[in-house]
Design a protein around this motif. Structure first.
Motif, PDB file in Angstrom:
ATOM      1  N   ALA A 265       0.889  -1.067   0.176  1.00  0.00           N
ATOM      2  CA  ALA A 265       0.031  -0.094   0.135  1.00  0.00           C
ATOM      3  C   ALA A 265       1.010   1.160  -0.002  1.00  0.00           C
ATOM      4  O   ALA A 265       0.488   2.389  -0.550  1.00  0.00           O
ATOM      5  N   ARG A 266       2.029   1.038   0.600  1.00  0.00           N
ATOM      6  CA  ARG A 266       3.028   2.333   0.800  1.00  0.00           C
ATOM      7  C   ARG A 266       3.438   2.910  -0.740  1.00  0.00           C
ATOM      8  O   ARG A 266       3.573   3.975  -1.006  1.00  0.00           O
ATOM      9  N   SER A 268       1.829   1.947  -3.645  1.00  0.00           N
ATOM     10  CA  SER A 268       1.014   1.915  -4.688  1.00  0.00           C
ATOM     11  C   SER A 268       0.576   3.341  -4.848  1.00  0.00           C
ATOM     12  O   SER A 268       0.999   4.346  -4.140  1.00  0.00           O
ATOM     13  N   ALA A 269      -0.198   3.837  -6.030  1.00  0.00           N
ATOM     14  CA  ALA A 269      -0.476   5.167  -6.345  1.00  0.00           C
ATOM     15  C   ALA A 269      -1.431   5.644  -5.016  1.00  0.00           C
ATOM     16  O   ALA A 269      -2.153   4.930  -4.346  1.00  0.00           O
ATOM     17  N   SER A 270      -1.151   6.812  -4.839  1.00  0.00           N
ATOM     18  CA  SER A 270      -1.740   7.507  -3.495  1.00  0.00           C
ATOM     19  C   SER A 270      -2.018   8.840  -4.038  1.00  0.00           C
ATOM     20  O   SER A 270      -1.603   9.481  -5.008  1.00  0.00           O
ATOM     21  N   GLU A 271      -2.963   9.656  -3.376  1.00  0.00           N
ATOM     22  CA  GLU A 271      -3.246  10.941  -3.382  1.00  0.00           C
ATOM     23  C   GLU A 271      -3.360  11.783  -1.850  1.00  0.00           C
ATOM     24  O   GLU A 271      -3.989  11.261  -0.982  1.00  0.00           O
ATOM     25  N   THR A 272      -2.731  12.764  -1.876  1.00  0.00           N
ATOM     26  CA  THR A 272      -2.932  13.393  -0.668  1.00  0.00           C
ATOM     27  C   THR A 272      -3.315  14.975  -0.956  1.00  0.00           C
ATOM     28  O   THR A 272      -3.079  15.496  -1.933  1.00  0.00           O
ATOM     29  N   ARG A 273      -4.015  15.697   0.003  1.00  0.00           N
ATOM     30  CA  ARG A 273      -4.424  16.966  -0.127  1.00  0.00           C
ATOM     31  C   ARG A 273      -4.226  18.016   0.871  1.00  0.00           C
ATOM     32  O   ARG A 273      -4.129  17.530   2.059  1.00  0.00           O
ATOM     33  N   ARG A 274      -4.088  19.325   0.338  1.00  0.00           N
ATOM     34  CA  ARG A 274      -3.821  20.240   1.547  1.00  0.00           C
ATOM     35  C   ARG A 274      -5.187  21.012   1.423  1.00  0.00           C
ATOM     36  O   ARG A 274      -5.742  21.257   0.253  1.00  0.00           O
ATOM     37  N   PRO A 363       2.265   8.735  -8.076  1.00  0.00           N
ATOM     38  CA  PRO A 363       2.302   7.371  -8.920  1.00  0.00           C
ATOM     39  C   PRO A 363       2.729   6.237  -8.069  1.00  0.00           C
ATOM     40  O   PRO A 363       3.611   6.270  -7.211  1.00  0.00           O
ATOM     41  N   ALA A 364       2.256   4.911  -8.580  1.00  0.00           N
ATOM     42  CA  ALA A 364       2.776   3.978  -8.084  1.00  0.00           C
ATOM     43  C   ALA A 364       4.166   3.722  -8.296  1.00  0.00           C
ATOM     44  O   ALA A 364       4.682   4.110  -9.492  1.00  0.00           O
TER      45      ALA A 364
END
Length: 647
Positions: A265-266, A268-274, A363-364
């Motif tokens: 999971a670390r 893989s593709a992820s998205e964070t937001r501010r 990206p992953a």
């Protein structure tokens, strides 16, 4: 030297509470695995004191003194038992035991009482008897008493004394404040001004130039042994080791792959937001802020116009934002686009207006792309594990009785032997040896341990360590006569000069008492005497800002008007003659009430301490105290190392 033991008796109530010394310090003593050769509780041997119907045995007193001495050495490792006793430690401990017994009997006669249940509660509350669960553990309690030679009856006696003292002395000692009428005389005393004259008679001016010979100097050394005694010194053997000492296994490719799989999971593709957000107290205010933002204003400016402030978060995952808000808000926030405004939305804190400030898409990463990061982390983990294993292996070796030479040799560590060191880490005499400052923790630990006992000291947390042992202990004693003869001669000369200065001071004081002025008496006394100077000030200014009070001023403010006194200057430096000519003390009733109130506030604790001290004296008078002074003196000599053990 005796500062640490005096701290044990420094508070108004703690000075007389049995628990302050008998129980708390006693338990700390036992926990430190320090035991004496006598008995704990006066069992066996003669009685050094009789307090009413309570006997204090010489064995109990001996153990309590050793207990207090070891506690004091925690703060002053260089302290010797002789200096501890000489500075009043033995008398302080005996007085503590006497007062504990006197308070118990005095309180009982006045009708105060305790119960077994109260004592049980105190025992259950002591952390030393708590088990793994944090609650009282009977097995641990019994083991503790057995291992440290304390009977349950003795412990209960100490706790019972504490309860009596709390009932009797605590209400008296905790005086909230002093009434203005009582504070007025003290205020007048603090505002008192004094002026006097003083002259100094230096011993150096009268010191003989002759050499009295070895016999006289040896006699002088015997009379002033403690002044020339060098504190206990210890020879240390030590070897340093750090992370570089522990071999670190290489990270294999299959370990990297396994880590990558376990933490998929670390990578893989992820998205964070501010997000930028402002919380308004009501919906109308929130609507106004939202309208301004949609009209082109920044959320910070719109919030400021409403008398509020906006905050900006760091990069948050959806799960992190959900934990901060709610699932519904997080769902909407992560479905919106960059720059979109959300809300107003009602929350538990108020009405929230939120703007999506940034979207960071990660990206992953493939195994090859993640390998450098994974390898660095695994190498760090292996390094941590290696130093822990290395440390534990050395600890196991020293615990198993391995000599420090063996430990260093097996691990190819450089073994260093120091000259005899003082507790400061410096050699006792002239030496080219310098101990690195980073080894200070090792020295402090070494002066708490036993000779030949291997130990490990942490120099830099998780980074650098020292394995060491005390090779030998050099007892506190004066250096060889030949080595200090020059210092002895100088000191003897000043001591002889001090005698002449004393006689001069007494003659001057007698002349002033006969009617001469101090200046006239000084002129008549001959040459080599200092000029007469005016001294004085206001009492409240003494010791201001934590500064020490000069001894001549302290004496001046204790003298009667028109009197003259002599004052010895420590270190054989000379004598002073002081005469008090003028005292100006204001009328207590004319002092500003606000000033009286300010002075009364800090006087409360001091007044309470005085009342408790008088109560303690009365308790001892009522129950009657008898001290075997001969036996006490024998114990004093035993503890000082000048006589055999008292039976």
């Amino acid at each position: 030297m005796i500062t640490a033991i005096r701290n044990l008796f420094s508070s108004a109530i703690g000075k007389f509470l049995a628990l302050a010394f008998v129980v708390v310090v006693g338990l700390a003593f036992a926990l430190s695995d320090v035991t004496g050769s006598g008995t704990f509780g006066g069992i066996g041997g003669a009685n050094v004191a009789q307090v009413g119907d309570t006997e204090i045995g010489v064995g109990e007193l001996r153990d309590r003194v050793r207990l207090a001495y070891n506690q004091a050495r925690q703060d002053q490792p260089g302290m010797t038992m002789a200096s501890f006793v000489e500075s009043g430690g033995l008398d302080q401990v005996l007085n503590q035991l006497i007062e504990g017994a006197a308070f118990e009997q005095f309180a009982a006669k006045l009708g105060f009482g305790t119960s077994k249940r109260l004592v049980d509660g105190r025992i259950a509350d002591l952390p030393v008897f708590a088990g793994v669960s944090g609650k009282f553990d009977q097995t641990r309690f019994q083991a503790f008493l057995r291992e440290n030679g304390i009977s349950e009856a003795q412990l209960r006696r100490d706790l019972r004394q504490q309860l009596f003292v709390e009932q009797l002395a605590a209400p008296i000692g905790t005086v909230a404040r002093l009434a203005p009428g009582m504070a007025q005389p003290y205020a007048a005393l603090l505002l008192e001004a004094r002026r006097g004259d003083a002259t100094f008679i230096p011993s150096s001016a009268f010191a003989p130039k002759t050499d009295p010979g070895d016999d006289a100097l040896r006699k002088y050394l015997a009379q002033n042994k403690t002044r020339f005694t060098v504190p206990e010194r210890r020879v240390l053997q030590y070897a340093l080791f750090d992370r570089s000492s522990a071999p670190v296994p290489e990270v294999a490719a299959d370990e990297v792959a396994a880590y990558y799989k376990a933490n998929a999971a670390r990578f893989s593709a992820s998205e964070t937001r501010r997000f930028a957000q402002v919380i308004a107290p009501d919906q109308a205010t929130a609507n106004g802020i939202a309208t301004k933002v949609r009209g082109g204003a920044t959320i910070q400016a719109a919030a400021q116009a409403a008398g509020l402030s906006a905050s900006t978060t760091g990069a948050l995952t959806r799960s992190a934002y959900t934990a901060m808000t709610s699932d519904a808000m997080a769902k909407a926030a992560f479905a919106a686009k960059r720059g979109d405004l959300l809300g107003p939305t009602q929350t538990g804190l108020g009405w929230a207006v939120t703007r999506v400030e940034d979207i960071i898409a990660q990206p992953a990463r493939t195994l090859a792309e993640a390998t450098p990061e994974i390898r660095t982390e695994l190498e760090k983990n292996k390094a941590n594990e290696s130093i822990v294993d290395y440390y534990n292996a050395i600890q196991d070796a020293v615990n198993g009785g391995a000599a420090i030479e063996e430990v260093a040799s097996d691990r190819k560590l450089k073994l260093v032997e120091t000259p005899p060191l003082l507790p400061s880490g410096r050699p006792a005499g002239p030496s080219d040896f310098t101990l690195p400052p980073e080894l200070a923790p090792m020295v402090a630990q070494a002066f708490q341990g036993n000779e030949g006992e291997g130990q490990i000291a942490t120099l830099v947390e998780n980074e650098k360590f020292a394995v060491f042992a005390v090779k030998s202990v050099v007892a506190a004693a004066p250096p060889p006569f030949a080595q200090i003869r020059g210092d002895l001669l100088t000191d003897w000369r000043f001591a002889e000069g001090q005698k002449v200065a004393r006689d001069k001071a007494r003659a001057i004081a007698k002349a002033v008492e006969g009617g001469k002025s101090l200046a006239e008496a000084v002129r008549a006394a001959g040459p080599n005497i200092g000029n007469v100077q005016t001294i004085g000030g206001r009492r409240a200014e003494l010791g201001r800002d934590g500064q020490g009070v000069p001894p001549e001023l302290a004496l001046l403010f204790s003298m009667a008007q028109g009197s003259v006194k002599t004052l010895e200057i420590p270190g054989n430096r000379g004598w002073m003659v002081i005469s008090l000519g003028h005292v100006d003390r204001p009328d207590p009733k004319q002092i500003d009430p606000a000033r009286v109130a300010a002075i009364a506030q800090p006087l409360g604790p001091a007044f309470g301490s005085e009342l408790v001290e008088q109560l303690a004296a009365e308790a001892k008078r009522r129950v009657r105290v008898k001290i075997d002074k001969d036996l006490l003196e024998q114990l004093r000599q035993e503890l000082s190392g000048t006589a055999a053990a008292v039976e």
